[in-house]
Scaffold this active site. Structure first.
Site, PDB file in Angstrom:
ATOM      1  N   SER A 137       0.804  -1.220   0.000  1.00  0.00           N
ATOM      2  CA  SER A 137       0.000   0.000   0.000  1.00  0.00           C
ATOM      3  C   SER A 137       0.837   1.269   0.000  1.00  0.00           C
ATOM      4  O   SER A 137       0.398   2.303  -0.508  1.00  0.00           O
ATOM      5  CB  SER A 137      -0.949   0.030   1.204  1.00  0.00           C
ATOM      6  N   ASP A 171      -0.218   5.771  12.017  1.00  0.00           N
ATOM      7  CA  ASP A 171      -0.075   4.335  12.284  1.00  0.00           C
ATOM      8  C   ASP A 171       1.376   3.870  12.149  1.00  0.00           C
ATOM      9  O   ASP A 171       1.641   2.697  12.168  1.00  0.00           O
ATOM     10  CB  ASP A 171      -0.997   3.523  11.371  1.00  0.00           C
ATOM     11  N   HIS A 184       1.872   4.227   7.111  1.00  0.00           N
ATOM     12  CA  HIS A 184       1.467   4.908   5.879  1.00  0.00           C
ATOM     13  C   HIS A 184       1.904   6.368   5.924  1.00  0.00           C
ATOM     14  O   HIS A 184       1.313   7.175   6.627  1.00  0.00           O
ATOM     15  CB  HIS A 184      -0.043   4.818   5.711  1.00  0.00           C
TER      16      HIS A 184
END
Lengths: 218, 218, 218, 218, 218, 218, 218, 218
Positions: free
Chosen positions: G15, G191, G194
């Site tokens: 991601s 987090d 990211h």
């Protein structure tokens, strides 16, 4: 570099500055400063000057010309008490003369533009550390294009005002002109106005140069 | 006027033709022929030739170049058994060379363009009453603009092919060039490609002229 | 042609005029003048009279009858200072008598209709160059249909008012009646009221005729 | 009353029957039988015959004509093993001839209509307790209206088929004609086809009459 | 039948009456009177009494109890000047005592209920032709269920009030009790309160009986 | 406590178990095990047994009865190789007999229910450490309610099967019956089936008891 | 600088690389290369090397670990025939061990990670000009944090593989560690995984350094 | 257990308390008290003390710090007349100092925090039965992390205030610290602040302990 630890830097203008910023003031987490050149400037300051805390705010507003900007100047600039104000206005003042020629209420001609922008600068300078005037631009390399020719008058007006009031000045038209010797205008903006990230980086780089960026890039 | 009672007229091409048409074939109620020049052509035929029933279909597809058009030609043209085929292709063949210069798989250079369009014409002529070739265009009046200069080669290629195969030919570039002597390109298309209703009406008028419109306008 | 360079032309009325126009005033880029007959009129003016700048505005409002139109006339007509005003009202005044017969508050009977429309015309004429009255209509060719018969009274009232005050007059009922000799009403409007593009073009053509369109169509 | 405890009754047809029914088969909770006349029929059966369990299903499909209905007859009728089949088809067969006159592929002319509907009846009768044929209709009281006149041929065809095969028959055109002596067609359907709840109740009442409803209403 | 040509009939209450009605007043085209029992009543009046024009309005409001109904009575009942008022209130007054026992501000106990409803009736009767009081209900056949037992007190209160003020009275609890001898409550409402179309038809039938429906059903 | 470090525990059943779980298998981050009783069980295991890693999965499917559960048992249970399987099925088997009495294809009668559930247990036991059978339930305290009476048969069947195959057994009906002596059923579920968080916690507590929860709550 | 005119550079990973890229391959206009570090790299190449045409593609996929990346390597890397491949994988391989400790199927332990990544490198090197291995990272400055400690093993594995196969190597963990001496991790990623634009610029700068960026920043 | 039959218990604070609660006050059906720890507390009270009716309300507001909480204290706490008030505030007061270090207007430093919270307690105690102060927390086990270290000061301040004013006190930081000896912080909250259901259950358990929960869990 101009911005000191603790300084508050405000960017304002039209959709090029707005770029989806948060309301009422574009700053902080989440909605933040939008996705345009202001974000790149903020990012570069945070990456290269992590030891300085510089508050970046954005009150650009899509569709604005210098007259509608003046109408919200008190609320969106003065009341926020910035240390530095960067303003980029004029694209719509010119554009509407060409894409909406019959709707004269949306046109701002050169005299009103010069006068109004001068007023904003005069009114603001006493309470800030400095101002940065960004020229409007049209990503059109043909200087005989009617809208480009007209835009050049507005660019010149900003240069004059910057000179008269001794503000920082960023000639975005010149920066784009230079880039257009390498790539076609459609590479950075289909409508020759709203920059993609390449165009935003070019704007941000010119601003960085103007404010005296002095770190190693790598 | 070329189209007789009972004729089926098919328009195909890229996003300029597509304009939000229905799928799989743009015709009939509801989704219909989209909101671009095809709708104006269909409307004029219905208003001025109400005694003739002329079926207008649209299989334009956004983003297409002549190569991707060829890939769907059997399905989207031949299998529909039109009496007349109008095609407007080439804008994307050129545009991608300028807005996406590094992605060469999306470029169609002049030789492949000429060859492929010729093939489509040759393959189609035997089974139709006639074809109408619409030139691509760039709503840029500066002929020295790199993309305009390149587009002129593609326009010339369409003219040649129309002449060689004796099809109807519509020079949209010339029509827009003429209009641009009155208004700035941003008046009809911010990106100099996708026409607003004024641009669509200009295209439709040229098509009407080409097919021999012969009624009183008022 | 009536409209001179610099003129401001305002169209108002009900949903037939509204057609999704922008708010608060339908004009300019984006939302613009909607997708109905006003857009076609504006397009034709721009295509055929590019040397004249004519500002077209739309303040039609879906659901209006002449009474609700009067309530907003100051704001939506007078305050905009148009040179020309075109008004098309009356369809809902009649329709509600037939589709909502028990809700009398939504009915406007012929006397109130005639009186109110006359007032609007009287009030407006002194400050404009001229007015264009478009008749209401029902795309029903059977003159014995109850709603058509009733509509004919309202059409006659508009003709009278136009004659009395010497305004321009467009008989849309007659124009549609003529077209209905070729095509069934369901071809231009499923509900016999809201025109598709064919119906809009018919309206626009009648307006063009009324204002003295004098250019070559091709 | 025809339907016995445990019977399965299937309604099929076009959008008038469909009315937003659930897929693949419209029955049961939630999506159920749609919001049109089938729901009213089902409701009346449940309210007035609570001691009988009658399964009501709906496989109407918006836009269908008798030819497209035939194409799905095996799947949407035969495979569901109904005891009773009610079918209402023909509106689109006629309508497309008038609202889309140039798109002949969507027209179903009278001979094909009669032949196809007859086939469906012949194929179905052996495996059901009975069929109910609902005539198509056009809520137009003027019998000289071209579409109404054409519809009358289709209505007559259904009556003939019902008579020939001895099925139940519901003349919806007659029912609506009678109602239109009291109210204008726009009261029950703006497009003279898709009934509002008043129109749906009229259809349901005629079906109830046809199947021998025999309870006290109050 | 009570309602005469030209009468205005207003239904009000809670979500059972509301059923998605239009705002601010539920009547007329489009949003209309919602999809509950009011629509069925309106439909039956239009189908069976087409020669009378009876205006049906709905100001039911989801979640209301008699206290919140009182707060809007002037605006939503008196100011609309109805000829007849039908009110169905009390379900939430009781329900919240059971599903939200700790939130006492949402409970309306029997004395306040009786007193408040009486006030509304007294206040309204002088200016209307008549009132119809619909009892609240709980589709629970077990009379010893605590909520059903409580609801029975409220039903009795409505019966008393109707008797005392000589209004029309509809005992919905009795009507549902009777139906529940045939079908389980989950067949008409999963939550034993909000009726599906079967439940709505039962309510509408009782109202029709109460107002003297006197036409042939078939 | 039954579940050891490393065990995989699978919950399956109908909408009560499903509760919006992720697809294809409800476990892990994000979509996870849904928002019903399975989540509470998983949470309690994680809070009170943090030193054991117990994988909780959910393959409940809204609308399922024991027959449709059997159809996916291989895919949704066996192929996932759980150590423990908890199943709660039967509510829809009964409910559809009452809310959809005429749609018999959705009913599962007691013999088929008992036989099918027994098959699933027999098929599964050899490859798991153990099974937990949760009884279906109806949050209806009146045992003479027809649906409650029917549900009691299914509850009894599950108890028998649990006893015969020596699985763990959770009598949810008894747990809810006890709670309903304090609060009305509408407090935990408007439809007497789908539990709110209070109902889910009651289910989770019974499961915890069944699997030998042995930690201090505080 | 490594990338020559005409080179095709592919970025892949999880991601962090994906960042909303277009499908099936992230490149070109519109959806393009996403909004993460790949876009900044592409932007810098276009701004500073406008005379070189370098095609940037992105096939990162949210949620991927090295095993799922391997499963799509042929399709998403080899078949695209890049000149250069940059890969950043490993975050999810580690993260799932900590946020989903009981779901072992989502864990990739160090040996399998090292072996699989090595295979991908070996398989790819023969057909490209070079590879760039980006280390995974956890923006956690406390090296005793269990997840950070575990991540360090994976970082070391990438360094080893880069060294063994002589690829370019970017130590993102080191870059973030340095930045975290100035700002708290929550400033660049809530987090700790990211990155916001500041984090993306840090990644892009490290990549630029690795590939030999050699232009003046201003 | 502290809360008696009929007591009203109010929870307030920031997003951890808010958790999607209804507006203006989070209580009752539907929107209710949100999906966080307040719901678990409410659920436990209802499951274990069904004979007491305890009204639980939630006025937590996402993003609040103690200063913005004070601004709405009159409206969201005092005016609701609770018997008990539980407050959890301070996370954002600290967090913004780390994730938005340059936006000082969003920081609340320790002195202002202590003073403001003390004021709220003093102002509230006279009109309630008691208060429960929940400490803020950061789910970070490394006490040398800058944000954790800072949070510890705020935790200590809450403990002091609770002691000084003799309120109930819940040390959430200690509870999470204990849990983090078993699981990594990413297991209960990716951002170390917003708890998943495991985190919410831990908070609810501590509150239950604090208020003297005295029932058997099983």
């Amino acid at each position: 570099m101009l911005f000191a630890n603790g300084d508050k830097v405000l960017f304002t203008g039209d959709s090029v500055t707005d770029a989806g910023r948060g309301r009422p003031v574009g700053e902080g987490l989440h909605a933040g400063v939008g996705t345009g050149y202001v974000r790149i400037v903020e990012t570069l300051l945070n990456v290269y000057y992590p030891e300085r805390l510089i508050q970046v705010s954005n009150t650009g507003n899509s569709g604005d010309n210098v007259v509608s900007l003046k109408a919200r100047w008190q609320n969106d600039v003065m009341n926020l008490h910035p240390d530095w104000v960067s303003v980029c206005i004029g694209v719509n003042d010119v554009w509407r003369q060409f894409d909406s020629p019959s709707i004269k209420s949306q046109h701002v001609y050169i005299d009103e533009y010069r006068k109004t922008l001068s007023e904003l600068v005069e009114r603001t300078l006493p309470s800030v550390k400095g101002m940065i005037l960004l020229s409007p631009y049209y990503m059109e390399s043909n200087r005989e294009d009617a809208m480009r020719a007209k835009m050049d008058e507005y660019v010149a007006a900003v240069a004059e005002i910057a000179s008269k009031y001794n503000t920082h000045y960023v000639d975005l038209q010149a920066a784009f002109d230079k880039y257009l010797t390498y790539r076609h205008s459609s590479f950075i903006a289909w409508d020759r106005v709203h920059p993609n990230q390449v165009g935003c980086m070019i704007i941000a780089r010119e601003i960085m140069r103007s404010v005296g960026f002095d770190r190693e890039f790598l």
